[in-house]
Design a protein around this motif. Structure first.
Motif, PDB file in Angstrom:
ATOM      1  N   ARG A 157       0.850  -1.188   0.000  1.00  0.00           N
ATOM      2  CA  ARG A 157       0.000   0.000   0.000  1.00  0.00           C
ATOM      3  C   ARG A 157       0.882   1.231   0.000  1.00  0.00           C
ATOM      4  O   ARG A 157       1.888   1.305   0.698  1.00  0.00           O
ATOM      5  CB  ARG A 157      -0.898  -0.003   1.227  1.00  0.00           C
ATOM      6  CG  ARG A 157      -1.762  -1.221   1.353  1.00  0.00           C
ATOM      7  CD  ARG A 157      -2.529  -1.191   2.650  1.00  0.00           C
ATOM      8  NE  ARG A 157      -3.609  -0.214   2.596  1.00  0.00           N
ATOM      9  CZ  ARG A 157      -4.304   0.154   3.665  1.00  0.00           C
ATOM     10  NH1 ARG A 157      -3.999  -0.329   4.850  1.00  0.00           N
ATOM     11  NH2 ARG A 157      -5.290   1.025   3.564  1.00  0.00           N
ATOM     12  N   LEU A 159       0.951   5.799  -0.363  1.00  0.00           N
ATOM     13  CA  LEU A 159       0.227   7.058  -0.240  1.00  0.00           C
ATOM     14  C   LEU A 159       0.881   8.041  -1.206  1.00  0.00           C
ATOM     15  O   LEU A 159       1.848   8.718  -0.857  1.00  0.00           O
ATOM     16  CB  LEU A 159       0.304   7.560   1.206  1.00  0.00           C
ATOM     17  CG  LEU A 159      -0.515   8.803   1.568  1.00  0.00           C
ATOM     18  CD1 LEU A 159      -1.986   8.576   1.262  1.00  0.00           C
ATOM     19  CD2 LEU A 159      -0.334   9.126   3.051  1.00  0.00           C
ATOM     20  N   ARG A 213      -7.264  11.989  -0.606  1.00  0.00           N
ATOM     21  CA  ARG A 213      -7.488  11.374  -1.917  1.00  0.00           C
ATOM     22  C   ARG A 213      -7.558   9.853  -1.811  1.00  0.00           C
ATOM     23  O   ARG A 213      -8.405   9.207  -2.439  1.00  0.00           O
ATOM     24  CB  ARG A 213      -6.368  11.781  -2.877  1.00  0.00           C
ATOM     25  CG  ARG A 213      -6.413  13.234  -3.323  1.00  0.00           C
ATOM     26  CD  ARG A 213      -5.439  13.476  -4.458  1.00  0.00           C
ATOM     27  NE  ARG A 213      -4.052  13.272  -4.060  1.00  0.00           N
ATOM     28  CZ  ARG A 213      -3.266  14.246  -3.603  1.00  0.00           C
ATOM     29  NH1 ARG A 213      -3.737  15.478  -3.472  1.00  0.00           N
ATOM     30  NH2 ARG A 213      -2.009  13.995  -3.274  1.00  0.00           N
ATOM     31  N   GLN A 214      -6.668   9.282  -0.996  1.00  0.00           N
ATOM     32  CA  GLN A 214      -6.644   7.824  -0.863  1.00  0.00           C
ATOM     33  C   GLN A 214      -7.895   7.319  -0.165  1.00  0.00           C
ATOM     34  O   GLN A 214      -8.406   6.244  -0.486  1.00  0.00           O
ATOM     35  CB  GLN A 214      -5.384   7.397  -0.098  1.00  0.00           C
ATOM     36  CG  GLN A 214      -4.963   5.967  -0.350  1.00  0.00           C
ATOM     37  CD  GLN A 214      -4.352   5.798  -1.727  1.00  0.00           C
ATOM     38  OE1 GLN A 214      -4.218   6.746  -2.492  1.00  0.00           O
ATOM     39  NE2 GLN A 214      -3.995   4.567  -2.065  1.00  0.00           N
ATOM     40  N   THR A 217     -10.573   6.942  -2.538  1.00  0.00           N
ATOM     41  CA  THR A 217     -10.370   5.778  -3.403  1.00  0.00           C
ATOM     42  C   THR A 217     -10.654   4.469  -2.669  1.00  0.00           C
ATOM     43  O   THR A 217     -11.347   3.592  -3.183  1.00  0.00           O
ATOM     44  CB  THR A 217      -8.931   5.747  -3.942  1.00  0.00           C
ATOM     45  OG1 THR A 217      -8.686   6.955  -4.672  1.00  0.00           O
ATOM     46  CG2 THR A 217      -8.704   4.560  -4.843  1.00  0.00           C
ATOM     47  N   GLU A 218     -10.108   4.339  -1.447  1.00  0.00           N
ATOM     48  CA  GLU A 218     -10.177   3.067  -0.720  1.00  0.00           C
ATOM     49  C   GLU A 218     -11.230   3.035   0.372  1.00  0.00           C
ATOM     50  O   GLU A 218     -11.550   1.981   0.902  1.00  0.00           O
ATOM     51  CB  GLU A 218      -8.809   2.744  -0.112  1.00  0.00           C
ATOM     52  CG  GLU A 218      -7.717   2.528  -1.138  1.00  0.00           C
ATOM     53  CD  GLU A 218      -6.503   1.847  -0.538  1.00  0.00           C
ATOM     54  OE1 GLU A 218      -6.650   1.199   0.511  1.00  0.00           O
ATOM     55  OE2 GLU A 218      -5.424   1.964  -1.117  1.00  0.00           O
ATOM     56  N   PHE A 222      -8.612   2.475   4.231  1.00  0.00           N
ATOM     57  CA  PHE A 222      -7.451   3.330   4.487  1.00  0.00           C
ATOM     58  C   PHE A 222      -7.640   4.191   5.737  1.00  0.00           C
ATOM     59  O   PHE A 222      -6.812   5.028   6.047  1.00  0.00           O
ATOM     60  CB  PHE A 222      -7.227   4.241   3.273  1.00  0.00           C
ATOM     61  CG  PHE A 222      -5.792   4.600   3.026  1.00  0.00           C
ATOM     62  CD1 PHE A 222      -4.905   3.691   2.471  1.00  0.00           C
ATOM     63  CD2 PHE A 222      -5.307   5.861   3.355  1.00  0.00           C
ATOM     64  CE1 PHE A 222      -3.588   4.018   2.247  1.00  0.00           C
ATOM     65  CE2 PHE A 222      -3.988   6.201   3.138  1.00  0.00           C
ATOM     66  CZ  PHE A 222      -3.125   5.270   2.581  1.00  0.00           C
TER      67      PHE A 222
END
Length: 371
Positions: A157, A159, A213-214, A217-218, A222
């Motif tokens: 993973r 970032l 942002r992550q 997405t997740e 996250f």
């Protein structure tokens, strides 16, 4: 803290929605209440870790070790990187069961964790490997949780932070690894070495935006990274001015707009003001409208900074009411100067209000108003 290029919502004291997310209580916060919020978040993180402890694998007792993919997910690097370090620098156990992939023992995990810390600080991989191997000590390393991704999913993973300072890149890597000690060290050294404004602008804020942002997405996959990063940044900002004598004199009022839960930027403003020797009252996230107006009437601040991270929380009508709120004896009543800060404030500027582009500008405007 810019208004012209709105980033994704900063994950500051914010619990993402979802079936397993804890409800966010109302936040008519004074500064002590915000401490309680942060403390509760830390307790939640500890509870999450305790829950994971009951379903871990690869402990010293079971002797099974962990796979390269599982270890990559924990460390925030790719399996290819781990295999490359193993091949080039001799990091890793020689144990490989017939017909099976390599299993990493606790002492190997400890060496790789140290290698990740060193490389995130800019140490060349060869030198980092020698240092990590030389400092290896026998004994159990922290257990690695079972992976939550589907079998066969790519490990490592990350970032993505783009083109940033090395300190920001290291901060992001430490957050993905859930490396609390390294987060503390990077934040402390960044503030000391770069100054608070540069550390916020070029190290903390880019990492927070990347986490935002992550998270988009997740999602909840996250959230533990975002929570740990936010908590450590809030703690580092407060420790910057801990132990200094409380400033006296004219006092600014700092508050998030109602329904605005992102308050880390306000923490940066409060720390910056205290560092400059000016006083402020911090009311934190989601201050209700009437509470905000009453606080202005009771304290008579020369300046009121209202933070809005997202456009839906930027209440122009309320900001105008704050600007019209007067105090003082008859014939000498005065009004505060309102500073609308954060990317949520868009469109025409409110009459008589200030709108800073970044943390440095906000601190300069507040300094002038309080002087």
């Amino acid at each position: 803290m810019t208004a012209d290029d709105p980033p994704p919502p900063l994950p500051c004291h914010h619990v993402p929605p979802g079936p397993t997310a804890a409800p966010v209580p109302p936040q008519p916060d004074a500064v002590d209440d915000l401490s309680a919020v942060i403390g509760a978040r830390a307790a939640g993180y500890a509870a999450s870790r305790a829950g994971l402890a009951g379903r871990t694998t690869g402990t010293a007792e079971d002797g099974a070790g962990v796979s390269t993919g599982t270890l990559a997910r924990r460390l925030g690097v790719s399996p290819t990187t781990i295999r490359s370090w193993e091949r080039r620098y001799g990091i890793g156990s020689a144990r490989r069961a017939p017909g099976r992939h390599r299993r990493w023992e606790p002492q190997d995990v400890a060496v790789l964790e140290e290698m990740c810390r060193l490389t995130s600080r800019g140490v060349p991989p060869g030198e980092a490997a020698r240092t990590a191997l030389a400092g290896a000590r026998p004994g159990p390393a922290p257990a690695v949780p079972r992976p939550t991704r589907a079998a066969g999913a790519p490990g490592g993973r990350t970032l993505p932070v783009g083109t940033v300072r090395p300190e920001c890149r290291g901060l992001a890597k430490a957050a993905v690894r859930l490396d609390a000690g390294e987060l503390t060290r990077i934040l402390r050294d960044s503030i000391r070495g770069l100054g608070l404004v540069t550390a916020w602008t070029e190290v903390m804020a880019p990492a927070l935006r990347a986490a935002g942002r992550q998270w988009l997405t997740e999602g909840e996959g996250f959230v533990e990274v975002e929570h740990l990063l936010s908590w450590h940044i809030a703690t580092a900002l407060r420790e910057t001015v801990r132990g200094t004598d409380p400033p006296t004199g004219p006092t600014a009022l700092l508050a998030c707009m109602p329904n605005e839960l992102h308050s880390l930027a306000l923490e940066a403003v409060a720390a910056g003001l205290t560092e400059r020797g000016f006083a402020c009252r911090m009311f934190g996230p989601a201050l209700p409208p009437e509470a905000l107006l009453e606080a202005v009437r009771r304290t008579g601040p020369p300046a009121v900074l209202l933070w809005s991270q997202v456009q839906r929380t930027a209440d122009r009508a309320l900001a105008e009411r704050v600007a019209r709120t007067a105090w003082g004896p008859p014939g000498a009543r005065v009004n505060p100067t309102v500073i609308t800060a954060g990317p949520g404030w868009t469109g025409p500027r409110l009459p008589g209000a200030l709108r800073p582009r970044d943390l440095s500008t906000a601190l300069d405007q507040l300094t002038e108003l309080l002087s």
